[in-house]
Design a protein around this motif. Structure first.
Motif, PDB file in Angstrom:
ATOM      1  N   HIS A 167       0.807  -1.223   0.000  1.00  0.00           N
ATOM      2  CA  HIS A 167       0.000   0.000   0.000  1.00  0.00           C
ATOM      3  C   HIS A 167       0.843   1.277   0.000  1.00  0.00           C
ATOM      4  CE1 HIS A 167      -3.319  -2.578   0.497  1.00  0.00           C
ATOM      5  NE2 HIS A 167      -4.160  -1.703   0.982  1.00  0.00           N
ATOM      6  N   ASP A 168       2.147   1.174  -0.159  1.00  0.00           N
ATOM      7  CA  ASP A 168       2.982   2.384  -0.152  1.00  0.00           C
ATOM      8  C   ASP A 168       2.442   3.383  -1.175  1.00  0.00           C
ATOM      9  OD1 ASP A 168       5.992   3.191   0.806  1.00  0.00           O
ATOM     10  OD2 ASP A 168       5.465   4.071  -1.122  1.00  0.00           O
TER      11      ASP A 168
ATOM     12  N   SER B 235       7.713  -0.041  -2.398  1.00  0.00           N
ATOM     13  CA  SER B 235       7.944  -1.453  -2.068  1.00  0.00           C
ATOM     14  C   SER B 235       7.995  -2.331  -3.313  1.00  0.00           C
ATOM     15  CB  SER B 235       6.858  -1.964  -1.120  1.00  0.00           C
ATOM     16  OG  SER B 235       5.581  -1.727  -1.667  1.00  0.00           O
TER      17      SER B 235
ATOM     18  N   MET C 129       6.292 -10.505   1.060  1.00  0.00           N
ATOM     19  CA  MET C 129       6.063 -11.124   2.374  1.00  0.00           C
ATOM     20  C   MET C 129       4.671 -11.749   2.502  1.00  0.00           C
ATOM     21  SD  MET C 129       8.900 -10.590   4.005  1.00  0.00           S
ATOM     22  CE  MET C 129       8.592 -10.701   5.764  1.00  0.00           C
TER      23      MET C 129
ATOM     24  N   LEU D  22      -7.450   2.147   9.462  1.00  0.00           N
ATOM     25  CA  LEU D  22      -8.854   1.900   9.131  1.00  0.00           C
ATOM     26  C   LEU D  22      -9.045   0.947   7.967  1.00  0.00           C
ATOM     27  CD1 LEU D  22      -8.564   5.235   9.877  1.00  0.00           C
ATOM     28  CD2 LEU D  22     -11.003   4.961   9.755  1.00  0.00           C
ATOM     29  N   CYS D  23      -8.074   0.850   7.081  1.00  0.00           N
ATOM     30  CA  CYS D  23      -8.277   0.087   5.848  1.00  0.00           C
ATOM     31  C   CYS D  23      -7.814  -1.361   6.058  1.00  0.00           C
ATOM     32  CB  CYS D  23      -7.490   0.751   4.727  1.00  0.00           C
ATOM     33  SG  CYS D  23      -7.336  -0.256   3.282  1.00  0.00           S
TER      34      CYS D  23
ATOM     35  N   GLY E 263      -0.928  -3.810   4.782  1.00  0.00           N
ATOM     36  CA  GLY E 263      -0.022  -4.814   5.338  1.00  0.00           C
ATOM     37  C   GLY E 263       0.546  -4.325   6.661  1.00  0.00           C
TER      38      GLY E 263
ATOM     39  N   GLY F  67       3.395  -5.046   7.895  1.00  0.00           N
ATOM     40  CA  GLY F  67       4.845  -4.803   7.760  1.00  0.00           C
ATOM     41  C   GLY F  67       5.163  -3.338   7.531  1.00  0.00           C
TER      42      GLY F  67
ATOM     43  N   SER G 280       5.835  -0.228  10.713  1.00  0.00           N
ATOM     44  CA  SER G 280       7.181   0.320  10.684  1.00  0.00           C
ATOM     45  C   SER G 280       7.155   1.812  10.364  1.00  0.00           C
ATOM     46  CB  SER G 280       8.077  -0.448   9.717  1.00  0.00           C
ATOM     47  OG  SER G 280       7.695  -0.208   8.392  1.00  0.00           O
TER      48      SER G 280
ATOM     49  N   GLY H 211       1.331   4.285  12.089  1.00  0.00           N
ATOM     50  CA  GLY H 211       0.047   3.593  12.005  1.00  0.00           C
ATOM     51  C   GLY H 211      -0.964   4.120  12.995  1.00  0.00           C
TER      52      GLY H 211
ATOM     53  N   GLY I 177      16.225  -3.179   7.536  1.00  0.00           N
ATOM     54  CA  GLY I 177      16.252  -4.629   7.355  1.00  0.00           C
ATOM     55  C   GLY I 177      14.886  -5.128   6.920  1.00  0.00           C
TER      56      GLY I 177
ATOM     57  N   ARG J 201       3.238   8.511   2.302  1.00  0.00           N
ATOM     58  CA  ARG J 201       4.501   8.876   1.659  1.00  0.00           C
ATOM     59  C   ARG J 201       4.295   9.857   0.501  1.00  0.00           C
ATOM     60  NH1 ARG J 201       9.113   6.285   2.433  1.00  0.00           N
ATOM     61  NH2 ARG J 201       8.208   4.196   2.410  1.00  0.00           N
TER      62      ARG J 201
HETATM   63  P1  FDA Z   1       4.130  -1.836   1.465  1.00  0.00           P
HETATM   64  O1  FDA Z   1       4.279  -3.298   1.392  1.00  0.00           O
HETATM   65  O2  FDA Z   1       3.992  -1.085   0.165  1.00  0.00           O
HETATM   66  O3  FDA Z   1       5.315  -1.230   2.337  1.00  0.00           O
HETATM   67  C1  FDA Z   1       5.429   0.158   2.669  1.00  0.00           C
HETATM   68  C2  FDA Z   1       6.877   0.474   3.052  1.00  0.00           C
HETATM   69  O4  FDA Z   1       7.291  -0.374   4.130  1.00  0.00           O
HETATM   70  C3  FDA Z   1       7.880   0.199   1.916  1.00  0.00           C
HETATM   71  O5  FDA Z   1       8.974   1.086   2.057  1.00  0.00           O
HETATM   72  C4  FDA Z   1       8.325  -1.227   2.187  1.00  0.00           C
HETATM   73  O6  FDA Z   1       9.558  -1.566   1.605  1.00  0.00           O
HETATM   74  C5  FDA Z   1       8.378  -1.244   3.715  1.00  0.00           C
HETATM   75  N1  FDA Z   1       8.108  -2.582   4.242  1.00  0.00           N
HETATM   76  C6  FDA Z   1       6.992  -3.343   4.019  1.00  0.00           C
HETATM   77  N2  FDA Z   1       7.099  -4.506   4.664  1.00  0.00           N
HETATM   78  C7  FDA Z   1       8.298  -4.509   5.307  1.00  0.00           C
HETATM   79  C8  FDA Z   1       8.964  -5.463   6.123  1.00  0.00           C
HETATM   80  N3  FDA Z   1       8.412  -6.635   6.412  1.00  0.00           N
HETATM   81  N4  FDA Z   1      10.212  -5.153   6.595  1.00  0.00           N
HETATM   82  C9  FDA Z   1      10.800  -3.969   6.283  1.00  0.00           C
HETATM   83  N5  FDA Z   1      10.197  -3.019   5.518  1.00  0.00           N
HETATM   84  C10 FDA Z   1       8.955  -3.282   5.019  1.00  0.00           C
HETATM   85  N6  FDA Z   1      -2.176   4.572   7.462  1.00  0.00           N
HETATM   86  C11 FDA Z   1      -2.621   4.825   8.717  1.00  0.00           C
HETATM   87  O7  FDA Z   1      -1.816   5.091   9.616  1.00  0.00           O
HETATM   88  N7  FDA Z   1      -3.957   4.760   9.017  1.00  0.00           N
HETATM   89  C12 FDA Z   1      -4.894   4.451   8.073  1.00  0.00           C
HETATM   90  O8  FDA Z   1      -6.088   4.380   8.385  1.00  0.00           O
HETATM   91  C13 FDA Z   1      -4.445   4.198   6.737  1.00  0.00           C
HETATM   92  N8  FDA Z   1      -5.335   3.907   5.725  1.00  0.00           N
HETATM   93  C14 FDA Z   1      -4.882   3.596   4.469  1.00  0.00           C
HETATM   94  C15 FDA Z   1      -5.806   3.257   3.458  1.00  0.00           C
HETATM   95  C16 FDA Z   1      -5.342   2.937   2.181  1.00  0.00           C
HETATM   96  C17 FDA Z   1      -6.357   2.562   1.118  1.00  0.00           C
HETATM   97  C18 FDA Z   1      -3.957   2.965   1.891  1.00  0.00           C
HETATM   98  C19 FDA Z   1      -3.455   2.639   0.498  1.00  0.00           C
HETATM   99  C20 FDA Z   1      -3.045   3.304   2.883  1.00  0.00           C
HETATM  100  C21 FDA Z   1      -3.498   3.637   4.169  1.00  0.00           C
HETATM  101  N9  FDA Z   1      -2.595   3.994   5.183  1.00  0.00           N
HETATM  102  C22 FDA Z   1      -3.059   4.256   6.456  1.00  0.00           C
HETATM  103  C23 FDA Z   1      -1.150   4.093   4.897  1.00  0.00           C
HETATM  104  C24 FDA Z   1      -0.417   2.803   5.247  1.00  0.00           C
HETATM  105  O9  FDA Z   1      -0.224   2.730   6.647  1.00  0.00           O
HETATM  106  C25 FDA Z   1       0.967   2.792   4.561  1.00  0.00           C
HETATM  107  O10 FDA Z   1       0.819   2.907   3.162  1.00  0.00           O
HETATM  108  C26 FDA Z   1       1.777   1.536   4.923  1.00  0.00           C
HETATM  109  O11 FDA Z   1       3.148   1.783   4.699  1.00  0.00           O
HETATM  110  C27 FDA Z   1       1.337   0.334   4.109  1.00  0.00           C
HETATM  111  O12 FDA Z   1       1.984  -0.825   4.527  1.00  0.00           O
HETATM  112  P2  FDA Z   1       2.037  -2.064   3.500  1.00  0.00           P
HETATM  113  O13 FDA Z   1       2.784  -3.156   4.158  1.00  0.00           O
HETATM  114  O14 FDA Z   1       0.663  -2.342   2.976  1.00  0.00           O
HETATM  115  O15 FDA Z   1       2.829  -1.409   2.271  1.00  0.00           O
END
Ligand code: FDA
Length: 432
Positions: free
Chosen positions: A27-28, A33, A45, A88-89, A93, A95, A99, A102, A137, A374
């Motif tokens: 969801h970045d 990512s 992952m 909320l969504c 992920g 991960g 990090s 949130g 990492g 971001r």
């Molecule tokens: P993704 O996999 O794209 O990772 C995001 C970043 O984290 C990248 O830099 C990635 O490399 C790194 N990363 C991922 N997994 C990792 C791991 N295991 N180890 C190390 N690095 C890792 N936020 C919020 O606070 N409250 C909210 O209510 C919402 N709502 C929301 C709704 C929608 C529709 C979206 C698209 C996004 C949000 N967000 C949000 C934002 C969300 O918290 C943010 O986009 C997160 O980084 C998404 O995490 P993912 O693992 O899904 O993304």
């Protein structure tokens, strides 16, 4: 997939001098990512998604590839009086989300807690809770503390258009929302719509969660925010897990199994930005905002309130520093479809103009932003020795003074800058 596969992927990308991009929920906002402008290896992952909830211990272990919906579901499966405070969504992920910080509907009551991990050391553990895991990492799993939730919570959704006095009500919202009792949360969504006479207008929707009964919910609102015009018929009682669905937009009696679906709800293109508001925006400022929103075809804004526990947590507790003094967070979104993508630049120019307009009304020195929303417009790392000074520009907005501690840690644990992306923390190098 087992842990040793992750080690092999890191080894392989080092050997072949490929960048490593880690994707948990994907969801970045800028796709960091799974997109890079140099050859890279993507570590997906998705299959690391085991969740173990331990009610007796009040905790849960979950792997980084799990989504928030799965996490909430597994907690509710075991107990109706335990929950967790995150976004909320449901398809996010854990991960990336954890990090980077949130926050979600229980942020005012619980702020967000994760347990310590002795083996990596307190400093690195601090960094990966808000500093962006990708700089340090690959995070395999987190252990969290569950929080108590009542068996019955209450929610409502009430909207006002400009003709129904939305500006005055929103001004009042800004005066009270961070001072409410911490069990009460009201998020605002703002979007252009068409009124009954067929004219374009702005719709301001107030979505509320109260960790208690409908009666007490109504009484709090009528004492402190009468202007919203909430009536007893608007407040609906439900379980905490049903309120998770409500905030994710599922309001037609959908099953909680919906939370296990990893398919993103929104498919399309978007560009987002964020701000923090520390003094109410005057009605004249809101009027100017409406003009810009009416020009943007599919714009959307969210106000997410702070106050409560957020005022008690020190700025340096984790890298996410946006605490006391912030009334609410703003998220701006410009959305467009596949067909409209050739005009993407038009939408991006629109949101940049909106961001410029908002400058006088939001936090300053720095104009703060939220890492999880971001925004590469704030700045990007170069591949040169200037990276540190380049990163200071965006890093100070995301982390304030915590940026310096993050750089210090990065210099110790990854001096060769192997774990990097366009907005990763750079190691410190003397610049000449
Ligand atoms: P993704 O996999 O794209 O990772 C995001 C970043 O984290 C990248 O830099 C990635 O490399 C790194 N990363 C991922 N997994 C990792 C791991 N295991 N180890 C190390 N690095 C890792 N936020 C919020 O606070 N409250 C909210 O209510 C919402 N709502 C929301 C709704 C929608 C529709 C979206 C698209 C996004 C949000 N967000 C949000 C934002 C969300 O918290 C943010 O986009 C997160 O980084 C998404 O995490 P993912 O693992 O899904 O993304």
């Amino acid at each position: 997939m087992v842990e040793s596969h992750i080690q092999a992927a890191i080894y392989c990308s080092k050997t072949f001098v490929l960048q490593l991009r880690v994707r948990s929920g994907g969801h970045d906002y800028e796709g960091l990512s799974f997109v890079a402008d140099s050859p890279f290896l993507m570590l997906d992952m998705t299959h690391f998604r085991q969740i173990d909830v331990n009610i007796e211990e009040n905790s849960a272990w979950f792997q980084a590839g799990a989504i928030l919906g799965e996490l909430y579901y597994k907690i509710a499966e075991k107990s109706k009086i335990h929950g967790f405070s995150a976004g909320l969504c449901p398809t996010i992920g854990v991960g990336g989300h954890f990090s980077g910080g949130g926050f979600g509907p229980m942020v005012r009551k619980y702020g967000g807690r994760i347990l310590t991990r002795a083996s990596m050391g307190e400093n690195l553990f601090w960094a990966i809770r808000g500093g962006g895991g990708a700089s340090f990492g690959v995070i395999i799993a987190y252990k969290i503390n569950l929080v108590p939730v009542p068996p019955t919570v209450s929610v409502f959704s009430v909207s006002k258009t400009l003709e129904q006095g939305a500006s005055k009500v929103l001004y009042r919202y800004q005066e009270v929302v961070d001072k409410f009792h911490e069990d009460l949360f009201i998020r605002v969504s703002i979007l252009p719509t068409t009124n009954q006479s067929g004219n374009k207008t702005i719709l301001v929707a107030f979505n509320s969660l109260f960790l208690g009964s409908a009666k007490d919910h109504l009484s709090l609102i009528q004492t402190n925010f009468l202007e919203l015009g909430v009536q007893s018929k608007d407040c609906k009682e439900m379980s905490w897990i049903q309120s998770v669905l409500f905030f994710a937009g599922y309001t037609n009696g959908e099953s909680i199994d919906t939370l296990l679906d990893r398919t993103p709800q929104f498919k399309g293109y978007f560009k987002a930005k964020s701000d923090f508001v520390q003094a109410p925006i005057p009605e004249s400022g809101l009027e100017g905002l409406w003009k810009i929103l009416l020009e943007g075809d599919t714009s959307l804004m969210f106000f997410l309130p702070f106050g409560g526990k957020m005022n008690e947590i020190p700025e340096s507790a984790i890298p996410f520093p946006h605490r006391k003094g912030n009334i609410y967070n703003i998220q701006y979104v410009a959305r467009w479809t596949e067909q409209e993508n050739p005009q993407a630049e038009k939408h991006i120019a629109w949101i940049r103009n909106l961001y410029d307009y908002m400058a006088p009304y939001v936090s300053k020195n720095p104009r703060a932003s939220y890492l999880n929303y971001r925004d590469l417009d704030l700045g990007q790392n170069g591949n040169t020795k200037r990276s540190y000074s380049q990163a200071l520009v965006w890093g100070f907005k995301y982390f304030k003074n915590n940026f310096f501690q993050l750089v210090h840690l990065k210099t110790m644990v990854d001096p060769s800058n192997f774990f990097r992306n366009e907005q990763s923390i750079p190691p410190f190098k003397m610049e000449v």
